[in-house]
Write a protein that holds these residues in place. Structure first.
Motif, PDB file in Angstrom:
ATOM      1  N   ILE A 284     -14.925  -8.832   3.291  1.00  7.20           N
ATOM      2  CA  ILE A 284     -13.847  -8.193   4.049  1.00  7.20           C
ATOM      3  C   ILE A 284     -13.482  -6.868   3.399  1.00  7.20           C
ATOM      4  O   ILE A 284     -13.170  -6.806   2.209  1.00  7.20           O
ATOM      5  CB  ILE A 284     -12.621  -9.125   4.138  1.00  7.20           C
ATOM      6  N   GLU A 285     -13.527  -5.811   4.198  1.00  6.60           N
ATOM      7  CA  GLU A 285     -13.204  -4.471   3.733  1.00  6.60           C
ATOM      8  C   GLU A 285     -12.092  -3.878   4.588  1.00  6.60           C
ATOM      9  O   GLU A 285     -11.688  -4.447   5.591  1.00  6.60           O
ATOM     10  CB  GLU A 285     -14.450  -3.569   3.791  1.00  6.60           C
ATOM     11  N   GLY A 286     -11.631  -2.710   4.192  1.00  2.93           N
ATOM     12  CA  GLY A 286     -10.589  -2.019   4.937  1.00  2.93           C
ATOM     13  C   GLY A 286      -9.461  -1.602   4.031  1.00  2.93           C
ATOM     14  O   GLY A 286      -9.424  -1.947   2.844  1.00  2.93           O
ATOM     15  N   GLU A 287      -8.533  -0.837   4.576  1.00  3.91           N
ATOM     16  CA  GLU A 287      -7.357  -0.434   3.825  1.00  3.91           C
ATOM     17  C   GLU A 287      -6.594  -1.688   3.405  1.00  3.91           C
ATOM     18  O   GLU A 287      -6.315  -2.574   4.217  1.00  3.91           O
ATOM     19  CB  GLU A 287      -6.485   0.473   4.676  1.00  3.91           C
ATOM     20  N   ALA A 288      -6.253  -1.784   2.127  1.00  4.28           N
ATOM     21  CA  ALA A 288      -5.679  -3.019   1.578  1.00  4.28           C
ATOM     22  C   ALA A 288      -4.450  -3.480   2.349  1.00  4.28           C
ATOM     23  O   ALA A 288      -4.325  -4.666   2.675  1.00  4.28           O
ATOM     24  CB  ALA A 288      -5.341  -2.815   0.099  1.00  4.28           C
ATOM     25  N   ARG A 289      -3.568  -2.558   2.663  1.00  8.67           N
ATOM     26  CA  ARG A 289      -2.333  -2.965   3.356  1.00  8.67           C
ATOM     27  C   ARG A 289      -2.628  -3.446   4.772  1.00  8.67           C
ATOM     28  O   ARG A 289      -1.943  -4.335   5.293  1.00  8.67           O
ATOM     29  CB  ARG A 289      -1.325  -1.826   3.357  1.00  8.67           C
ATOM     30  N   ASP A 290      -3.664  -2.873   5.416  1.00  9.60           N
ATOM     31  CA  ASP A 290      -4.025  -3.325   6.760  1.00  9.60           C
ATOM     32  C   ASP A 290      -4.618  -4.733   6.718  1.00  9.60           C
ATOM     33  O   ASP A 290      -4.311  -5.568   7.578  1.00  9.60           O
ATOM     34  CB  ASP A 290      -5.019  -2.354   7.391  1.00  9.60           C
ATOM     35  N   VAL A 291      -5.470  -4.996   5.733  1.00 11.33           N
ATOM     36  CA  VAL A 291      -6.027  -6.338   5.580  1.00 11.33           C
ATOM     37  C   VAL A 291      -4.912  -7.342   5.325  1.00 11.33           C
ATOM     38  O   VAL A 291      -4.908  -8.448   5.869  1.00 11.33           O
ATOM     39  CB  VAL A 291      -7.066  -6.374   4.448  1.00 11.33           C
ATOM     40  N   GLY A 292      -3.928  -6.951   4.522  1.00  9.38           N
ATOM     41  CA  GLY A 292      -2.796  -7.827   4.252  1.00  9.38           C
ATOM     42  C   GLY A 292      -2.038  -8.199   5.509  1.00  9.38           C
ATOM     43  O   GLY A 292      -1.665  -9.367   5.711  1.00  9.38           O
ATOM     44  N   ARG A 293      -1.816  -7.226   6.382  1.00 11.97           N
ATOM     45  CA  ARG A 293      -1.084  -7.498   7.627  1.00 11.97           C
ATOM     46  C   ARG A 293      -1.892  -8.371   8.573  1.00 11.97           C
ATOM     47  O   ARG A 293      -1.344  -9.261   9.241  1.00 11.97           O
ATOM     48  CB  ARG A 293      -0.718  -6.171   8.295  1.00 11.97           C
ATOM     49  N   VAL A 294      -3.195  -8.138   8.641  1.00 14.93           N
ATOM     50  CA  VAL A 294      -4.040  -8.957   9.513  1.00 14.93           C
ATOM     51  C   VAL A 294      -4.054 -10.405   9.037  1.00 14.93           C
ATOM     52  O   VAL A 294      -3.877 -11.339   9.840  1.00 14.93           O
ATOM     53  CB  VAL A 294      -5.468  -8.385   9.570  1.00 14.93           C
ATOM     54  N   LEU A 295      -4.260 -10.623   7.745  1.00 13.94           N
ATOM     55  CA  LEU A 295      -4.279 -11.999   7.242  1.00 13.94           C
ATOM     56  C   LEU A 295      -2.899 -12.652   7.342  1.00 13.94           C
ATOM     57  O   LEU A 295      -2.804 -13.875   7.498  1.00 13.94           O
ATOM     58  CB  LEU A 295      -4.799 -12.033   5.811  1.00 13.94           C
TER      59      LEU A 295
END
Length: 435
Positions: A284-295
């Motif tokens: 899983i990649e992407g901007e850390a804060r965006d990944v946090g919101r998705v999860l």
């Protein structure tokens, strides 16, 4: 372990899962089964990365014959070896020690013959540790490029593409220096997809990307390069070795440990505790804060609606997120992810999480990561800490450190990338009130 005991001690369970993930990737567990047969000639060991010294030690303990060599690892990650020299250098921004070590590595393999064997021990972190600038570039140029890449939000694959084409040792160049000796690569993967060319920027493997690809990344990410770096990319003089290069004909590669294997080890701990694990992905990649919101969104659906999984369960994932640095905080991509996720969950009860780097260093801090729970925001506000402000400042380490929730492991002597676990206990899923 009983299920109830561990769910009632969520941090202990999450920490046990993280420890199992790290242990599965430690060299003493994964190196011996992959060692090649001894050659007719010499055996020379080379390597770079946060795990390379521990890999060298494991190799020494299980190698019956003559052996010599040199590996470079991060400051603080050296372990004692008898026949292999261990050198320490800086990470994530390279230093003069890394440049000197890279030159010594090239000397180690100079003049080898067809009967000789080179065992290359490569793990994450080697991109910075093998600090040999390409022709026309200086160490200062390489340091400037490293800082720009770390700050721009580029993926690890993008960063390493640029690094390979500006290097005098990466992108297959170290393997070419070993020719005509046989080269066996033993790799511990820290990259999404386990592409050997992206592990330490591929010093001993072929590269299919080009200078044009590197230039496109630089322009897309608006990276300011030193003039010499621009020239090297634009005139093609930084081109790497391609798969059909005859100097790479006797190179073979063995992946000895991967992020997926680490996640499976963590899942086994959860399963033994009576908690159903679900691995969401190892890349899983992407901007850390965006990944946090998705999860966080997935977590809320599980906790409140029982979809697509039912609690108690734990959601596990790996990969490598990125951070576009805008603030002046202490950083850390894992803690940035965790802070964004925690803000999005707004105190949802029955949810506990851990996010950490398996090498023990999240960003440039000697802190692996952090824990979060349903009371994290309430405790922060009671201390006068504004979570949104901390996120805006890229200050995840400052935020979790103030709460006493930092996870500090010291050097783990391995590196299989980011580890994330979200434990959903099945308690009533209601948020804590705003303070």
């Amino acid at each position: 372990m009983s299920m109830n005991m561990d769910i009632r001690n969520p941090r202990r369970l999450l920490r046990a899962m993280f420890d199992a993930a790290v242990a599965s990737a430690r060299p003493e567990h994964c190196i011996p089964a992959h060692l090649p047969a001894a050659p007719a000639g010499r055996t020379v060991v080379i390597g770079a990365g946060k795990a390379s010294a521990a890999m060298a030690q494991a190799l020494e303990r299980h190698w019956p014959g003559e052996l010599s060599g040199l590996v470079v690892t991060r400051y603080g990650y050296a372990v004692p070896c008898e026949r292999i020299d261990i050198v320490e250098a800086a990470h994530p921004v390279p230093d003069a020690a890394g440049e000197a070590a890279a030159r010594r590595l090239l000397e180690q393999v100079r003049g080898l013959g067809a009967d000789d064997l080179v065992i290359s021990l490569i793990s994450g972190g080697g991109s910075a540790l093998l600090a040999l600038p390409g022709e026309g570039l200086s160490l200062a140029d390489e340091q400037a490029v490293s800082r720009a890449l770390l700050a721009c939000g580029a993926t690890i694959s993008e960063m390493n593409c640029v690094r390979r084409h500006l290097s005098g040792i990466k992108g297959g160049r170290l393997a070419a220096a070993c020719h005509p000796a046989r080269v066996v690569n033993l790799l511990i993967s820290d990259v999404p997809g386990d592409d050997p060319a992206d592990i330490a920027s591929g010093p001993t493997v072929a590269d299919v990307t080009t200078c044009a690809d590197a230039l496109a990344i630089v322009r897309r990410q608006r990276i300011e390069l030193p003039a010499a770096a621009w020239r090297r990319l634009e005139d093609g003089s930084g081109e790497t070795l391609k798969p059909d290069d005859p100097r790479l004909a006797r190179v073979s590669t063995r992946m000895v440990s991967t992020p997926q294997q680490a996640l499976e080890a963590a899942a086994a701990v959860a399963r033994a505790a009576g908690v159903t694990p679900f691995i969401l992905g190892d890349a899983i990649e992407g901007e850390a804060r965006d990944v946090g919101r998705v999860l966080a969104g997935i977590t809320r659906q599980v906790a409140t609606r029982g979809q697509p999984f039912t609690a108690p369960c734990v959601l596990i994932s790996g990969g490598e997120t990125t951070v576009t640095v805008r603030g002046s905080g202490r950083g850390g991509r894992n803690v940035e992810y965790l802070l964004a996720q925690t803000i999005a969950l707004q105190g949802l009860t029955g949810v506990h999480a851990l996010a950490a780097d398996t090498d023990g260093v999240d960003g440039q801090e000697e802190i692996a990561g952090a824990f979060a729970g349903p009371d994290t925001l309430m405790r922060a506000r009671a201390l006068g800490i504004r979570p949104d402000a901390a996120l805006a400042a890229n200050d995840g380490h400052g935020f979790f450190g103030a709460l006493g929730d930092a996870l500090i492991t010291g050097p783990t002597l391995t590196n299989v990338n980011d580890f994330r676990a979200i434990l959903i206990t099945g308690d009533a899923a209601t948020p804590f009130p705003e303070s």
